[in-house]
Scaffold this motif. Structure first.
Motif, PDB file in Angstrom:
ATOM      1  N   ASP A  28      21.968  32.755  36.643  1.00 54.61           N
ATOM      2  CA  ASP A  28      22.788  33.896  36.213  1.00 54.61           C
ATOM      3  C   ASP A  28      21.939  35.153  36.036  1.00 54.61           C
ATOM      4  N   THR A  29      20.724  34.989  35.537  1.00 53.95           N
ATOM      5  CA  THR A  29      19.831  36.141  35.349  1.00 53.95           C
ATOM      6  C   THR A  29      19.419  36.721  36.695  1.00 53.95           C
ATOM      7  N   LYS A  30      19.211  35.874  37.704  1.00 50.53           N
ATOM      8  CA  LYS A  30      18.902  36.369  39.046  1.00 50.53           C
ATOM      9  C   LYS A  30      20.064  37.191  39.596  1.00 50.53           C
ATOM     10  N   GLN A  31      21.292  36.725  39.361  1.00 48.05           N
ATOM     11  CA  GLN A  31      22.463  37.489  39.800  1.00 48.05           C
ATOM     12  C   GLN A  31      22.546  38.827  39.077  1.00 48.05           C
ATOM     13  N   LEU A  32      22.258  38.829  37.779  1.00 46.08           N
ATOM     14  CA  LEU A  32      22.256  40.064  37.003  1.00 46.08           C
ATOM     15  C   LEU A  32      21.207  41.024  37.546  1.00 46.08           C
ATOM     16  N   ALA A  33      20.006  40.533  37.815  1.00 44.61           N
ATOM     17  CA  ALA A  33      18.922  41.369  38.345  1.00 44.61           C
ATOM     18  C   ALA A  33      19.293  41.977  39.689  1.00 44.61           C
ATOM     19  N   ALA A  34      20.079  41.256  40.472  1.00 40.35           N
ATOM     20  CA  ALA A  34      20.504  41.739  41.788  1.00 40.35           C
ATOM     21  C   ALA A  34      21.734  42.643  41.716  1.00 40.35           C
ATOM     22  N   GLY A  35      22.283  42.839  40.513  1.00 42.45           N
ATOM     23  CA  GLY A  35      23.456  43.701  40.347  1.00 42.45           C
ATOM     24  C   GLY A  35      24.757  43.027  40.713  1.00 42.45           C
ATOM     25  N   LYS A  36      24.780  41.702  40.728  1.00 39.13           N
ATOM     26  CA  LYS A  36      25.977  40.968  41.133  1.00 39.13           C
ATOM     27  C   LYS A  36      26.780  40.430  39.948  1.00 39.13           C
ATOM     28  N   ARG A  37      26.351  40.754  38.733  1.00 36.68           N
ATOM     29  CA  ARG A  37      27.103  40.406  37.528  1.00 36.68           C
ATOM     30  C   ARG A  37      27.386  41.691  36.786  1.00 36.68           C
ATOM     31  N   PHE A  38      28.126  41.604  35.712  1.00 36.94           N
ATOM     32  CA  PHE A  38      28.484  42.793  34.952  1.00 36.94           C
ATOM     33  C   PHE A  38      27.255  43.667  34.737  1.00 36.94           C
ATOM     34  N   PRO A  39      27.280  44.939  35.022  1.00 39.86           N
ATOM     35  CA  PRO A  39      28.442  45.744  35.396  1.00 39.86           C
ATOM     36  C   PRO A  39      28.729  45.787  36.895  1.00 39.86           C
ATOM     37  N   LYS A  40      28.210  44.853  37.687  1.00 34.52           N
ATOM     38  CA  LYS A  40      28.476  44.704  39.129  1.00 34.52           C
ATOM     39  C   LYS A  40      28.313  46.017  39.886  1.00 34.52           C
ATOM     40  N   ARG A  41      27.125  46.560  39.849  1.00 37.47           N
ATOM     41  CA  ARG A  41      26.836  47.813  40.540  1.00 37.47           C
ATOM     42  C   ARG A  41      26.321  47.550  41.958  1.00 37.47           C
ATOM     43  N   GLU A  42      26.028  46.282  42.253  1.00 38.04           N
ATOM     44  CA  GLU A  42      25.460  45.916  43.551  1.00 38.04           C
ATOM     45  C   GLU A  42      24.132  46.635  43.794  1.00 38.04           C
ATOM     46  N   LYS A  43      23.451  47.001  42.694  1.00 40.08           N
ATOM     47  CA  LYS A  43      22.138  47.624  42.784  1.00 40.08           C
ATOM     48  C   LYS A  43      21.182  46.809  41.928  1.00 40.08           C
ATOM     49  N   GLU A  44      20.003  46.553  42.458  1.00 37.59           N
ATOM     50  CA  GLU A  44      19.019  45.782  41.701  1.00 37.59           C
ATOM     51  C   GLU A  44      18.604  46.542  40.456  1.00 37.59           C
ATOM     52  N   MET A  45      18.269  45.797  39.411  1.00 36.63           N
ATOM     53  CA  MET A  45      17.891  46.411  38.147  1.00 36.63           C
ATOM     54  C   MET A  45      16.605  47.215  38.257  1.00 36.63           C
ATOM     55  N   GLY A  46      15.635  46.762  39.024  1.00 40.48           N
ATOM     56  CA  GLY A  46      14.406  47.522  39.188  1.00 40.48           C
ATOM     57  C   GLY A  46      13.376  47.290  38.086  1.00 40.48           C
ATOM     58  N   PHE A  47      13.615  46.296  37.257  1.00 43.15           N
ATOM     59  CA  PHE A  47      12.639  45.933  36.224  1.00 43.15           C
ATOM     60  C   PHE A  47      12.749  44.442  35.950  1.00 43.15           C
ATOM     61  N   THR A  48      11.814  43.917  35.189  1.00 47.97           N
ATOM     62  CA  THR A  48      11.721  42.482  34.950  1.00 47.97           C
ATOM     63  C   THR A  48      12.813  42.008  33.994  1.00 47.97           C
ATOM     64  N   LEU A  49      13.509  40.956  34.407  1.00 50.87           N
ATOM     65  CA  LEU A  49      14.501  40.291  33.552  1.00 50.87           C
ATOM     66  C   LEU A  49      14.027  38.866  33.291  1.00 50.87           C
ATOM     67  N   CYS A  50      13.934  38.510  32.022  1.00 54.19           N
ATOM     68  CA  CYS A  50      13.549  37.153  31.643  1.00 54.19           C
ATOM     69  C   CYS A  50      14.797  36.380  31.235  1.00 54.19           C
ATOM     70  N   TYR A  51      14.783  35.095  31.410  1.00 53.69           N
ATOM     71  CA  TYR A  51      15.956  34.279  31.098  1.00 53.69           C
ATOM     72  C   TYR A  51      15.625  33.253  30.019  1.00 53.69           C
ATOM     73  N   GLY A  52      16.689  32.665  29.463  1.00 59.32           N
ATOM     74  CA  GLY A  52      16.521  31.539  28.554  1.00 59.32           C
ATOM     75  C   GLY A  52      16.098  31.888  27.137  1.00 59.32           C
ATOM     76  N   VAL A  53      16.411  33.107  26.683  1.00 62.86           N
ATOM     77  CA  VAL A  53      16.076  33.454  25.294  1.00 62.86           C
ATOM     78  C   VAL A  53      16.823  32.485  24.373  1.00 62.86           C
ATOM     79  N   ASP A  54      16.085  31.848  23.477  1.00 60.09           N
ATOM     80  CA  ASP A  54      16.675  30.853  22.580  1.00 60.09           C
ATOM     81  C   ASP A  54      16.501  31.265  21.116  1.00 60.09           C
ATOM     82  N   LYS A  55      16.949  30.421  20.207  1.00 58.63           N
ATOM     83  CA  LYS A  55      16.875  30.728  18.781  1.00 58.63           C
ATOM     84  C   LYS A  55      15.425  30.909  18.330  1.00 58.63           C
ATOM     85  N   LYS A  56      14.513  30.145  18.878  1.00 59.25           N
ATOM     86  CA  LYS A  56      13.099  30.276  18.511  1.00 59.25           C
ATOM     87  C   LYS A  56      12.593  31.682  18.848  1.00 59.25           C
TER      88      LYS A  56
END
Length: 140
Positions: A28-56
């Protein structure tokens, strides 16, 4: 994140690195980075997105963990890369209270440190050269 995407080239020119974290899984984070999830701009984010942030991770950042929905509420930090000091931070429970990308650019570029000044020498009565004369027992 959209504001940071729009200004990612400018952040690069200011020698600033943007890193965002998400509670989402890797796919899901890869899709977000590619702009394919909300807000669905179809434009890559252009910066690093990390996934799996947990309670720790949330606890380590001092952020609020929503136990009902099992995710971390937004927490944002601007960190000085040389000293490691936090220079701007924001904790919020939604879209309000978030750090605006333009404000961060203003901080990095020095715009926030400039002083506004006003000089008007058009009229000696307006600029204070000639003060008001005694009128009705009052002088200003």
């Amino acid at each position: 994140m959209e504001g940071y995407r729009k200004h990612s080239l400018l952040f690069g020119k200011l020698d600033a690195t943007i890193v965002a974290g998400s509670v989402d899984n890797q796919a899901d984070t890869k899709q977000l980075a590619a702009g394919k999830r909300f807000p669905k701009r179809e434009k890559e984010m252009g910066f690093t997105l990390c996934y799996g942030v947990d309670k720790k991770t949330s606890d380590m950042l001092g952020a609020y963990w929503n136990h009902n929905n099992n995710f971390m509420q937004p927490a944002e930090f601007v960190i000085d890369g040389n000293s490691g000091e936090i220079i701007i931070c924001s904790y919020s429970d939604g879209g309000l209270g978030r750090i605006d990308a333009g404000d961060v650019i203003g901080h990095f570029s020095g715009i926030e440190r400039r002083k506004e000044q006003y000089t008007d020498d058009r009229d000696p009565y307006l600029d204070g050269t000639i003060t008001n004369q005694d009128c009705c027992g009052v002088t200003s």
